[in-house]
Design an enzyme around this catalytic site. Sequence first.
Site, PDB file in Angstrom:
ATOM      1  N   ARG A  35       0.844  -1.198   0.000  1.00 21.20           N
ATOM      2  CA  ARG A  35       0.000   0.000   0.000  1.00 21.20           C
ATOM      3  C   ARG A  35       0.876   1.244   0.000  1.00 21.20           C
ATOM      4  O   ARG A  35       1.721   1.417   0.871  1.00 21.20           O
ATOM      5  CB  ARG A  35      -0.904  -0.017   1.242  1.00 21.20           C
ATOM      6  CG  ARG A  35      -1.665   1.277   1.506  1.00 21.20           C
ATOM      7  CD  ARG A  35      -2.541   1.108   2.743  1.00 21.20           C
ATOM      8  NE  ARG A  35      -3.155   2.353   3.190  1.00 21.20           N
ATOM      9  CZ  ARG A  35      -2.768   3.027   4.273  1.00 21.20           C
ATOM     10  NH1 ARG A  35      -1.762   2.571   5.024  1.00 21.20           N
ATOM     11  NH2 ARG A  35      -3.386   4.133   4.610  1.00 21.20           N
ATOM     12  N   ARG A  76      -9.950  19.355   9.535  1.00 20.61           N
ATOM     13  CA  ARG A  76      -9.095  19.673  10.673  1.00 20.61           C
ATOM     14  C   ARG A  76      -9.388  21.082  11.175  1.00 20.61           C
ATOM     15  O   ARG A  76      -9.764  21.971  10.395  1.00 20.61           O
ATOM     16  CB  ARG A  76      -7.605  19.559  10.302  1.00 20.61           C
ATOM     17  CG  ARG A  76      -7.204  18.165   9.847  1.00 20.61           C
ATOM     18  CD  ARG A  76      -5.698  18.054   9.634  1.00 20.61           C
ATOM     19  NE  ARG A  76      -5.328  16.746   9.119  1.00 20.61           N
ATOM     20  CZ  ARG A  76      -5.145  15.669   9.870  1.00 20.61           C
ATOM     21  NH1 ARG A  76      -5.319  15.758  11.181  1.00 20.61           N
ATOM     22  NH2 ARG A  76      -4.813  14.517   9.334  1.00 20.61           N
ATOM     23  N   LYS A 217     -13.062   2.457   1.113  1.00 15.83           N
ATOM     24  CA  LYS A 217     -12.776   2.386   2.543  1.00 15.83           C
ATOM     25  C   LYS A 217     -14.053   2.738   3.305  1.00 15.83           C
ATOM     26  O   LYS A 217     -14.594   3.825   3.146  1.00 15.83           O
ATOM     27  CB  LYS A 217     -11.652   3.355   2.911  1.00 15.83           C
ATOM     28  CG  LYS A 217     -10.323   2.964   2.318  1.00 15.83           C
ATOM     29  CD  LYS A 217      -9.289   4.056   2.444  1.00 15.83           C
ATOM     30  CE  LYS A 217      -8.834   4.283   3.854  1.00 15.83           C
ATOM     31  NZ  LYS A 217      -7.699   5.258   3.921  1.00 15.83           N
ATOM     32  N   THR A 275      -6.179  -1.561  10.179  1.00 17.38           N
ATOM     33  CA  THR A 275      -5.979  -0.622  11.286  1.00 17.38           C
ATOM     34  C   THR A 275      -5.698  -1.305  12.623  1.00 17.38           C
ATOM     35  O   THR A 275      -6.499  -2.095  13.117  1.00 17.38           O
ATOM     36  CB  THR A 275      -7.177   0.337  11.473  1.00 17.38           C
ATOM     37  OG1 THR A 275      -7.603   0.837  10.205  1.00 17.38           O
ATOM     38  CG2 THR A 275      -6.771   1.514  12.349  1.00 17.38           C
TER      39      THR A 275
END
Length: 473
Positions: A35, A76, A217, A275
């Site tokens: 990846r 953010r 995802k 993850t």
Amino acid sequence: MPIDTHTKILATVGPSTASAQMLEKLVQNGADAFRFNFSHGTKEEHAERYEIVRNLALKYNRHLTIVADLQGPKLRIGTFQTPKVDLQKNEEFVLDMNPAAGDKTRVCLPHKEIFEAVQNGDMLLLNDGNIRLKVKQKSAEKIVTEVVVGGELSAHKGVNLPNVKLPISAITEKDREDLAFALKLGVDWVCLSFVQSVEDVKEAKRLIANKAWVISKLEKPSAIAELDDIVKESDGIMVARGDLGVECPIEDLPVMQKDIVKACRKFAKPVIVATQMLESMIQNPTPTRAEVSDVATAVYDGADTVMLSAETAAGNYPAETVQMMHNIIMQVEKDDDYYELVQRDRKVMCVDDMADAITYTACDMTYVLPKAAAVMTYTASGFTTLLMARERPNLPIFAVTSSQDVARRLGIVWGVRAVVNDEIFNDFSKIDQASRSMLKEYNIGKKGDYLIITAGYPLGQKGMTNMLHTLEL
């Protein structure tokens, strides 16, 4: 070099694994795919690593898969006047469009889409969900919140909105540039972040135009609400447990993981569980017992691929981490109960067309024929092989294709070993001879054993599986 497991390993490339020597160690220890995270690194670095992986594939006669992971929108907050502020429970805290540095009463949130989408009572999660804010009132440029869970907050921390569907594309301008670059390199899969609906997947596929396959995802609750539609539209799925565990109640995550894997099996789409799988090995040479069990659970659930993130990208023990993951997979797949567990979901699958019926029957033959040695799928598009991998036979699956691209894409599919053979697709009469030769090359089977073959006939036509053939070796 390990290629003796059905479940595949996807390793993230980063500073710890940028050299040819380290990438070779990962291949030797069991990595099947790599990846490239476009949230980090330069184009020059990605291009250099791409060439290393392709050269290793030639050296080891492996169809190593390369996945380009697009960054997606990153929500953010802005900066503070001090290194950090301490938000207290029940205090008021404001997020606004003012770019000035914030303090313990306010901070900039430079995303107008959030101001348009949030409603009173919605929750905003900051700093990976460690800080929780409840919206009290909002305007076009200000969101007034109450601190539900406080704590220390510093500049540029991420913002998650669990139950809010934002009016933004999953593909940013940066993503478009990175996508064009990745496709020019020749990556096999493109990983799409921030998928909120099936329309995001369709947009990505229009841009990619069949130059790679698309992994969606799943990290937003809105995507889970459209799970079947997103799985059907995608070529593969990643259970992105990081953001998904922030935006959804974390105790729901294990059940979600199982539901996603089942949906992918239903529609014959490969699924990656990702993850924090061996997170402690970023710093330590051995994992925790809980992490070992976590990897094993994903394998028992029938995941096609398990993924390593920072463990290989930035960890101190990348080669050891891949070896550990490979060892866990090996032990699980040796378990007498493993195939029984991965076969459970076949009982509820609908066999409603010829391709399904042939593949379902072929898999049953692997369990009832005592001398069956392997399954071989002849495929132009990968479709025939994906159907067979869905059934989880207890034998190796060989995917014979005339396409180098298809062979590389199948590298993250459960149980598959891809072989490129142009000649057979031009002369069907050679199928028995070619099949025997391939098994001999891999030292699989002996005289009197059987090979089970599925294919679409005439060979080379995409999206068709209509032939089941048995061959005595």
